[in-house]
Scaffold this motif. Structure first.
Motif, PDB file in Angstrom:
ATOM      1  N   GLN A 191     100.816 -37.210  75.556  1.00 61.99           N
ATOM      2  CA  GLN A 191      99.749 -38.123  75.159  1.00 61.99           C
ATOM      3  C   GLN A 191      98.957 -38.601  76.373  1.00 61.99           C
ATOM      4  OE1 GLN A 191     101.843 -40.190  71.217  1.00 61.99           O
ATOM      5  NE2 GLN A 191     101.545 -41.416  73.066  1.00 61.99           N
TER       6      GLN A 191
ATOM      7  N   GLY B 205      94.286 -31.629  65.586  1.00 50.02           N
ATOM      8  CA  GLY B 205      94.455 -32.870  66.323  1.00 50.02           C
ATOM      9  C   GLY B 205      94.858 -32.697  67.769  1.00 50.02           C
TER      10      GLY B 205
ATOM     11  N   GLN C 246     101.892 -45.862  76.378  1.00 50.91           N
ATOM     12  CA  GLN C 246     101.423 -44.737  75.570  1.00 50.91           C
ATOM     13  C   GLN C 246     101.556 -43.404  76.299  1.00 50.91           C
ATOM     14  OE1 GLN C 246      97.789 -45.604  73.036  1.00 50.91           O
ATOM     15  NE2 GLN C 246      97.662 -47.303  74.475  1.00 50.91           N
TER      16      GLN C 246
ATOM     17  N   ASP D 232     102.455 -35.932  64.793  1.00 54.57           N
ATOM     18  CA  ASP D 232     101.881 -36.342  63.508  1.00 54.57           C
ATOM     19  C   ASP D 232     100.442 -36.832  63.644  1.00 54.57           C
ATOM     20  OD1 ASP D 232     102.192 -38.765  64.781  1.00 54.57           O
ATOM     21  OD2 ASP D 232     103.679 -39.565  63.384  1.00 54.57           O
ATOM     22  N   GLY D 233      99.857 -36.642  64.837  1.00 55.78           N
ATOM     23  CA  GLY D 233      98.474 -37.042  65.047  1.00 55.78           C
ATOM     24  C   GLY D 233      98.296 -38.516  65.361  1.00 55.78           C
ATOM     25  N   LYS D 234      99.389 -39.259  65.450  1.00 53.83           N
ATOM     26  CA  LYS D 234      99.310 -40.686  65.735  1.00 53.83           C
ATOM     27  C   LYS D 234      99.855 -40.968  67.131  1.00 53.83           C
ATOM     28  CE  LYS D 234      99.965 -41.876  60.853  1.00 53.83           C
ATOM     29  NZ  LYS D 234     100.839 -42.576  59.868  1.00 53.83           N
ATOM     30  N   MET D 235      99.177 -41.846  67.869  1.00 56.77           N
ATOM     31  CA  MET D 235      99.603 -42.194  69.220  1.00 56.77           C
ATOM     32  C   MET D 235     100.916 -42.983  69.164  1.00 56.77           C
ATOM     33  SD  MET D 235      98.535 -41.739  72.433  1.00 56.77           S
ATOM     34  CE  MET D 235      96.744 -41.524  72.413  1.00 56.77           C
ATOM     35  N   LYS D 236     101.948 -42.418  69.790  1.00 55.23           N
ATOM     36  CA  LYS D 236     103.252 -43.080  69.817  1.00 55.23           C
ATOM     37  C   LYS D 236     103.315 -44.045  71.005  1.00 55.23           C
ATOM     38  CE  LYS D 236     105.387 -38.903  67.909  1.00 55.23           C
ATOM     39  NZ  LYS D 236     105.292 -39.340  66.522  1.00 55.23           N
ATOM     40  N   THR D 237     104.111 -45.083  70.864  1.00 54.14           N
ATOM     41  CA  THR D 237     104.238 -46.101  71.899  1.00 54.14           C
ATOM     42  C   THR D 237     105.708 -46.392  72.164  1.00 54.14           C
ATOM     43  OG1 THR D 237     102.151 -47.146  71.251  1.00 54.14           O
ATOM     44  CG2 THR D 237     103.676 -48.475  72.536  1.00 54.14           C
TER      45      THR D 237
END
Length: 488
Positions: free
Chosen positions: A134, A183, A219, A229-234
Motif C-alpha cells: 500500500q 484496483g 497505512q 479487497d481494494g480497501k486501504m488496510k491500517t
C-alpha cells in the motif's frame, strides 16, 4: 579516378557488411549452443589447489545472496508483524513490520542504520504468491520503498523521486502468471522470487512530526494478493507486539553468512537465481565445483577451509571504508553502483559486508570515512570539526544527514540519544559567514556548540553522510564532502 574510388568504396561496404553479418551469426551461434559447449568432467580428480581457487571465487560472488537467504529465514519466523526483541520490525513471509519512530541503537540486524527515517522490513517469496504493498498519501514528506531482489539489486520505482501516486501496487516474481484484480495501480516485478522491502519515511526530530507521521505510516502495510479487497488496510504500528528474541545480539552485526555452512547453502543460490547475461560460464564452473566435491569428502573439506580463509582475508577487510566505492576527496569514499550492481561483484559484496541495503544512486548517495582529512584514524579522545562552507551542504531534493558510528558500524549509545545531524534538526547553529560546523568527539565542544555535536565513543569511530534524492552535483561527483579537522 572517380570510377576507381567508387569501386573501392563498394568493395569496402561489402566487406563491412560481410563482417557485420559474420559477427551477428557468430553471436547467434554462441547464444544457441552454450548448453552444448564442453565443460569439465564431474568424474575428474582435480588438485585441491584448483578446487580452492574456484571455491574462493564462488564465496566472494555468492556471499550477498546467501546473506539474503539467511536474513529471510530469520525474519520470517515471526508469528505476526511485530518487533523482534521490541526493536526490529519483523513479519511472516509475505508481510512487513513497521517501526513508529527512529530505530533503536541496540538493533543488530544490519549495520549502518540511520535515524532520519522510520523503517519497515519484510521478506517475500514472490513466485509462490505476489504481495500487495500500500502507498498512502505522504504529501510533501520524503519517502521511498526500497525493494531488493536476492542479488541485493533494487527493483521497481516506488517513492517520492518517481512521483508515485497513492494506491495499491503488486510485487510479483519473475515466473508469476496469475490474474491481476481490478484496483491495482501497477505491477512491479522482481528478477528473483526471494525479495524484500525496506520502506523509508522521513521524519524530522520534533515531537510534532512524530505525532504527525503516525497516521501515514499506519497505512504502510503489505499482505498476500489473496487478501486484497481494494480497501486501504491500517495497522497501528505504535502498538506492534514485542516478539521474544532468544539470541544475544552483542556488539557486532548478526553473522548472516557462516563460512562453515556456506557451501551447503550455495547450491540453492545457483538453483533459484538466474544468470545475468554473460554469467552462464560462471554458473557452469560453480555447478561443476559442487558436483565434484559432492563425490569427494577431502575436496569438500578443502572448500570449507577456503571459505573460512576467504571470510577472513577478503570479506572482513571490506569493513574498512577505504575499500568501499571510490575516493571522494578529503579522505572520504563514496558509494558506486549502489543497489544496481550488475556484474560489479566488488562493490556488491563490499556493501553487503559493510552497509547492506543501500538505496540506488539516484535515491541516495553515501559518503563514508574512518579517517580525518590528514588520513589519521578518527578517535573519540579528540574533538573534530566538520565544516560545510556556506551553500555547500549536500545539495539534495530530499534530505541529508551526518551520522556517527562506532567501530562496528552501529550507533554509540550516549546520554543525548543523538546519532545523526542534518535536515531533520531544527536547532543547528550556523557560523556568522553562513557556514555550518558540526562537531564529533567524546567530550563536549563547549556549551554554545552542543546543538551541533555528535557524541563519539572513547575509541575508533567513523562518519557517514547520506544525501537523499541528490541534485546534479551529488550525482555527477562534483560536490566534495567536507574536511574533518581536529579542534586545537
Amino acid at each position: 579516378m572517380s570510377k576507381y574510388l567508387a569501386t573501392v568504396a563498394a568493395a569496402a561496404a561489402l566487406l563491412c557488411a560481410t563482417e557485420l553479418h559474420s559477427a551477428a551469426l557468430a553471436e547467434q551461434t554462441t547464444a544457441q549452443s552454450f548448453a552444448d559447449l564442453a565443460k569439465p568432467p564431474v568424474d575428474a580428480t582435480p588438485p585441491p589447489e584448483y578446487v580452492r581457487a574456484i571455491a574462493r571465487s564462488a564465496y566472494i560472488w555468492g556471499w550477498p545472496m546467501v546473506n539474503m537467504m539467511n536474513r529471510r529465514a530469520k525474519i520470517t519466523q515471526a508469528p505476526e508483524p511485530g518487533l523482534l526483541g521490541g526493536v526490529l520490525p519483523v513479519a511472516p513471509r509475505g508481510q512487513i513490520g513497521m517501526l513508529h519512530d527512529y530505530i533503536e541503537p541496540s538493533e543488530r540486524f544490519v549495520v549502518c542504520p540511520n535515524q532520519d527515517v522510520v523503517y519497515g522490513l519484510g521478506f517475500f517469496d514472490l513466485d509462490s504468491e505476489p504481495v500487495v504493498i500500500q502507498v498512502p498519501d505522504f504529501g510533501d514528506r520524503f519517502w521511498v520503498y526500497a525493494l531488493y531482489d536476492q542479488r541485493t539489486d533494487q527493483f521497481g520505482k516506488l517513492g517520492q523521486p518517481y512521483g508515485t501516486k497513492p494506491g495499491f501496487y503488486l510485487l510479483a516474481g519473475p515466473n508469476w502468471k496469475g490474474e491481476l484484480p481490478d484496483g491495482i495501480s501497477g505491477v512491479v516485478r522482481s528478477s528473483t522470487s526471494l525479495a524484500n522491502a525496506i520502506p523509508r519515511v522521513f521524519q524530522n526530530d520534533t515531537e510534532e512530526d512524530r505525532t504527525a507521521i503516525q497516521s501515514v505510516i499506519n497505512q504502510v502495510v503489505v499482505y498476500p494478493l489473496s487478501e486484497f479487497d481494494g480497501k486501504m488496510k491500517t495497522i497501528d504500528w505504535s502498538e506492534a507486539p514485542t516478539i521474544p528474541n532468544p539470541a544475544q545480539d552483542g556488539d557486532t552485526e548478526t553473522a548472516w553468512v557462516v563460512p562453515e555452512k556456506f557451501f551447503d547453502q550455495f547450491p540453492e543460490v545457483l538453483k533459484t537465481v538466474a544468470p545475468l547475461p554473460g554469467e552462464e560460464a560462471l554458473y557452469a564452473q560453480f555447478r561443476w565445483l559442487m558436483d565434484v566435491v559432492a563425490k569427494n569428502p577431502d575436496l569438500k573439506k578443502a572448500i570449507v577451509e577456503e571459505a573460512v580463509a576467504t571470510e577472513k582475508e577478503v570479506i572482513a577487510p571490506f569493513f574498512e571504508w577505504k575499500h568501499n566505492g571510490k575516493p571522494a576527496g578529503n579522505s572520504w569514499n563514496r558509494s558506486v553502483n549502489n543497489a544496481q550492481w550488475g556484474v560489479d561483484y566488488y562493490d556488491r559484496t563490499g556493501t553487503a559486508k559493510s552497509n547492506m541495503f543501500d538505496n540506488r544512486p539516484n535515491e541516495t548517495q553515501y559518503f563514508y570515512t574512518d579517517n580525518d582529512t590528514s588520513g589519521a584514524a578518527l578517535d573519540g579522545s579528540k574533538t573534530y570539526a566538520i565544516t560545510f562552507a556556506a551553500g555547500q551542504e549536500p545539495p539534495v531534493n530530499g534530505f541529508w544527514s551526518l551520522t556517527l558510528y562506532n567501530e562496528h558500524h552501529f550507533f554509540s549509545p550516549n546520554k543525548r540519544n543523538r546519532y545523526s545531524l542534518g535536515t531533520k534538526n531544527k536547532n543547528l547553529k550556523r557560523n556568522d559567514d553562513g557556514s555550518l560546523t558540526l562537531y564529533a568527539g567524546l567530550a563536549s565542544p563547549g556549551k554554545d556548540k552542543e546543538s551541533n555535536w555528535l557524541p563519539a565513543p572513547d575509541g575508533p569511530f567513523s562518519l557517514y553522510i547520506r544525501a537523499y534524492w541528490g541534485k546534479k552535483p551529488i550525482l555527477d561527483g562534483s560536490w566534495q564532502p567536507p574536511k574533518i579537522e581536529i579542534v586545537e
